[in-house]
Design a protein around this motif. Structure first.
Motif, mmCIF file in Angstrom:
data_model
loop_
_atom_site.group_PDB
_atom_site.id
_atom_site.type_symbol
_atom_site.label_atom_id
_atom_site.label_comp_id
_atom_site.label_asym_id
_atom_site.label_seq_id
_atom_site.Cartn_x
_atom_site.Cartn_y
_atom_site.Cartn_z
ATOM 1 N N ILE A 311 -0.322 -5.201 6.261
ATOM 2 C CA ILE A 311 -0.357 -4.002 7.088
ATOM 3 C C ILE A 311 1.050 -3.622 7.541
ATOM 4 O O ILE A 311 1.450 -2.457 7.475
ATOM 5 C CB ILE A 311 -1.273 -4.224 8.306
ATOM 6 C CG1 ILE A 311 -2.720 -4.391 7.850
ATOM 7 C CG2 ILE A 311 -1.147 -3.070 9.298
ATOM 8 C CD1 ILE A 311 -3.676 -4.789 8.957
ATOM 9 N N MET A 312 1.817 -4.602 7.970
ATOM 10 C CA MET A 312 3.141 -4.311 8.511
ATOM 11 C C MET A 312 4.114 -3.857 7.418
ATOM 12 O O MET A 312 5.066 -3.125 7.706
ATOM 13 C CB MET A 312 3.700 -5.527 9.250
ATOM 14 C CG MET A 312 2.882 -5.928 10.490
ATOM 15 S SD MET A 312 2.529 -4.540 11.617
ATOM 16 C CE MET A 312 4.178 -4.121 12.172
ATOM 17 N N ARG A 313 3.894 -4.256 6.173
ATOM 18 C CA ARG A 313 4.746 -3.737 5.099
ATOM 19 C C ARG A 313 4.537 -2.225 4.947
ATOM 20 O O ARG A 313 5.492 -1.468 4.731
ATOM 21 C CB ARG A 313 4.441 -4.454 3.781
ATOM 22 C CG ARG A 313 4.994 -5.874 3.709
ATOM 23 C CD ARG A 313 4.995 -6.419 2.298
ATOM 24 N NE ARG A 313 3.665 -6.605 1.744
ATOM 25 C CZ ARG A 313 2.935 -7.706 1.867
ATOM 26 N NH1 ARG A 313 3.406 -8.736 2.572
ATOM 27 N NH2 ARG A 313 1.743 -7.802 1.305
ATOM 28 N N GLN A 314 3.286 -1.780 5.070
ATOM 29 C CA GLN A 314 3.014 -0.344 5.009
ATOM 30 C C GLN A 314 3.581 0.372 6.224
ATOM 31 O O GLN A 314 4.117 1.484 6.112
ATOM 32 C CB GLN A 314 1.505 -0.112 4.908
ATOM 33 C CG GLN A 314 0.903 -0.634 3.611
ATOM 34 C CD GLN A 314 -0.537 -0.205 3.439
ATOM 35 O OE1 GLN A 314 -0.876 0.956 3.620
ATOM 36 N NE2 GLN A 314 -1.395 -1.159 3.104
ATOM 37 N N VAL A 315 3.459 -0.238 7.389
ATOM 38 C CA VAL A 315 4.013 0.345 8.611
ATOM 39 C C VAL A 315 5.524 0.518 8.469
ATOM 40 O O VAL A 315 6.092 1.554 8.844
ATOM 41 C CB VAL A 315 3.672 -0.545 9.823
ATOM 42 C CG1 VAL A 315 4.459 -0.118 11.064
ATOM 43 C CG2 VAL A 315 2.172 -0.506 10.118
ATOM 44 N N ALA A 316 6.204 -0.491 7.918
ATOM 45 C CA ALA A 316 7.659 -0.432 7.757
ATOM 46 C C ALA A 316 8.064 0.739 6.873
ATOM 47 O O ALA A 316 9.040 1.449 7.156
ATOM 48 C CB ALA A 316 8.167 -1.740 7.172
ATOM 49 N N ARG A 317 7.308 0.962 5.793
ATOM 50 C CA ARG A 317 7.660 2.053 4.871
ATOM 51 C C ARG A 317 7.448 3.419 5.499
ATOM 52 O O ARG A 317 8.251 4.332 5.300
ATOM 53 C CB ARG A 317 6.818 1.941 3.599
ATOM 54 C CG ARG A 317 7.106 0.720 2.763
ATOM 55 C CD ARG A 317 6.111 0.600 1.620
ATOM 56 N NE ARG A 317 6.077 -0.766 1.100
ATOM 57 C CZ ARG A 317 4.977 -1.417 0.771
ATOM 58 N NH1 ARG A 317 3.799 -0.834 0.907
ATOM 59 N NH2 ARG A 317 5.046 -2.642 0.319
ATOM 60 N N TRP A 318 6.358 3.567 6.244
ATOM 61 C CA TRP A 318 6.028 4.890 6.755
ATOM 62 C C TRP A 318 6.849 5.267 7.975
ATOM 63 O O TRP A 318 7.269 6.410 8.143
ATOM 64 C CB TRP A 318 4.537 4.989 7.064
ATOM 65 C CG TRP A 318 4.151 6.346 7.576
ATOM 66 C CD1 TRP A 318 3.610 6.658 8.785
ATOM 67 C CD2 TRP A 318 4.290 7.596 6.880
ATOM 68 N NE1 TRP A 318 3.399 8.007 8.895
ATOM 69 C CE2 TRP A 318 3.818 8.610 7.737
ATOM 70 C CE3 TRP A 318 4.783 7.948 5.623
ATOM 71 C CZ2 TRP A 318 3.821 9.959 7.376
ATOM 72 C CZ3 TRP A 318 4.786 9.296 5.264
ATOM 73 C CH2 TRP A 318 4.296 10.279 6.136
ATOM 74 N N TYR A 319 7.100 4.313 8.872
ATOM 75 C CA TYR A 319 7.828 4.621 10.101
ATOM 76 C C TYR A 319 9.319 4.302 10.010
ATOM 77 O O TYR A 319 10.044 4.491 10.987
ATOM 78 C CB TYR A 319 7.214 3.859 11.271
ATOM 79 C CG TYR A 319 5.857 4.380 11.691
ATOM 80 C CD1 TYR A 319 5.739 5.456 12.564
ATOM 81 C CD2 TYR A 319 4.692 3.794 11.212
ATOM 82 C CE1 TYR A 319 4.501 5.930 12.952
ATOM 83 C CE2 TYR A 319 3.438 4.267 11.591
ATOM 84 C CZ TYR A 319 3.351 5.340 12.460
ATOM 85 O OH TYR A 319 2.116 5.816 12.838
#
Length: 373
Positions: A311-319
């Motif tokens: 989940i946090m890998r996706q969060v890092a990319r988007w934000y």
């Protein structure tokens, strides 16, 4: 006692064990519109209360599984490893908002935030064959003077067929950005954050070849005489005309190709619609929830039984943030469906409400810690 009175007592934490059991039995017995009306009544009760107690967790999980089978446009039921103090509110909030929703106790500390981090939007860098770079965003519209047959309009770049000179361009999105491209054959590509696509300004010969790093959704124009190939770091996807999603981020352990319709071949494996080929040390094919795979294209985060690091890998990319972990934290089984346009602190607060993790934000760095750290 009528049903609304029962909902009010459950929501306020004043119900007896017998009344809680009656509530569970009543909700499990309902179907269709009657079930929806009952949920609406319970939503009203929850909205008027602060949750201080809740029904038996196992019984509520069975209820959630039942409700999860309903098709409700614009709303999703999300099952998370909630604590008993949040379980009743989860039932109400998911149908009401289509996002994660938790009622948190007054004792829980607020998220440590010293900067508001917002999602961004449509932006990319176009690198031409001669090395010249052009920054593209939503504000631009019209033809690109430095390249014939190329136009930009509202987050999308379009190539017209018939260009005599073939150059290789690379379209790159930074973290937090997305962009679209219409290739010279009419194929439409949606490029996710932190991704790049290399392609020619005209397709010649018997193949249409592009190269992807990151993630993209392809809607390929059919052309039987000219196969369409997408190359990644460890696989080649071959299609004639189809729609599929391809995720090939360097920080993910596998390259995942998910077929939406048509047919594709991943290396030597032919996929059917709804199947995903995951290529790592070997190729594994499985059926997947395509709505979860394509959630990014619809402006949503959607997870099902995911671990916190994924989940946090996706969060890092988007934000466009950096993630660190203060401990050897392993949290699994998280599920959620939430809009990408909310501020990052709102997203993290919903994850904190599971009681398994907590976060500290410092500038553009997020530290993930165990809840009892």
């Amino acid at each position: 006692m009528n049903h609304q009175d029962l909902y009010n007592k459950i929501a306020s934490g004043q119900a007896t064990e017998a009344e809680i059991a009656a509530f569970n039995q009543h909700m499990h017995s309902l179907e269709g519109n009657v079930l929806e009306q009952a949920i609406d009544g319970y939503i009203q009760a929850v909205d008027a209360q602060t949750i201080t107690t809740a029904a038996d967790e196992q019984s509520l999980q069975r209820l959630m599984a039942k409700i999860d089978q309903r098709e409700t446009p614009g709303a999703k039921i999300i099952r998370l490893p909630w604590r008993a103090t949040a379980a009743a509110a989860v039932i109400a909030g998911m149908l009401a908002t289509g996002a994660w929703y938790f009622m948190r106790s007054a004792e829980r500390a607020p998220l440590a935030v010293n900067q508001v981090i917002k999602p961004t939007g449509n932006q990319a860098v176009l690198t031409l064959g001669n090395g010249q770079q052009v920054v593209l965003d939503n504000t631009q519209k019209g033809a690109l003077s430095m390249q014939q047959g190329t136009a930009v309009d509202s987050g999308k770049i379009t190539y017209q067929p018939g260009t005599e000179t073939v150059e290789y361009n690379t379209l790159s999105t930074p973290r937090g950005m997305q962009y679209q491209v219409i290739l010279p054959d009419g194929s439409h590509v949606w490029l996710n954050a932190a991704s790049s696509l290399r392609y020619p300004t005209a397709f010649t010969g018997n193949q249409r070849v592009v190269e992807l790093s990151g993630e993209a959704y392809f809607d390929v124009a059919p052309k039987a005489s000219q196969a369409f190939l997408v190359k990644t770091r460890n696989s080649t996807v071959t299609v004639l005309g189809t729609a599929f999603n391809l995720m090939a981020y360097d920080d993910e352990t596998t390259v995942n190709t998910t077929l939406i319709n048509g047919a594709v071949k991943v290396n030597e494996v032919v996929l059917k619609p709804g199947e995903q080929a995951s290529v790592g040390n070997h190729t594994q094919v499985s059926r997947v929830d395509t709505s979860e795979v394509l959630a990014w294209k619809e402006g949503r985060f959607k997870f099902k039984n995911a671990d916190i690091r994924k989940i946090m890998r996706q969060v890092a990319r988007w934000y466009n943030v950096d993630i660190s972990y203060s401990d050897s934290i392993e949290v699994e089984g998280l599920s959620g469906d939430v809009q990408q346009q909310q501020h990052i602190d709102q997203l993290l607060e919903t994850l904190e409400a599971t009681g398994d993790v907590k976060f500290m934000i410092s500038g553009r760095k997020i530290t993930v810690m165990p809840a009892k750290h």
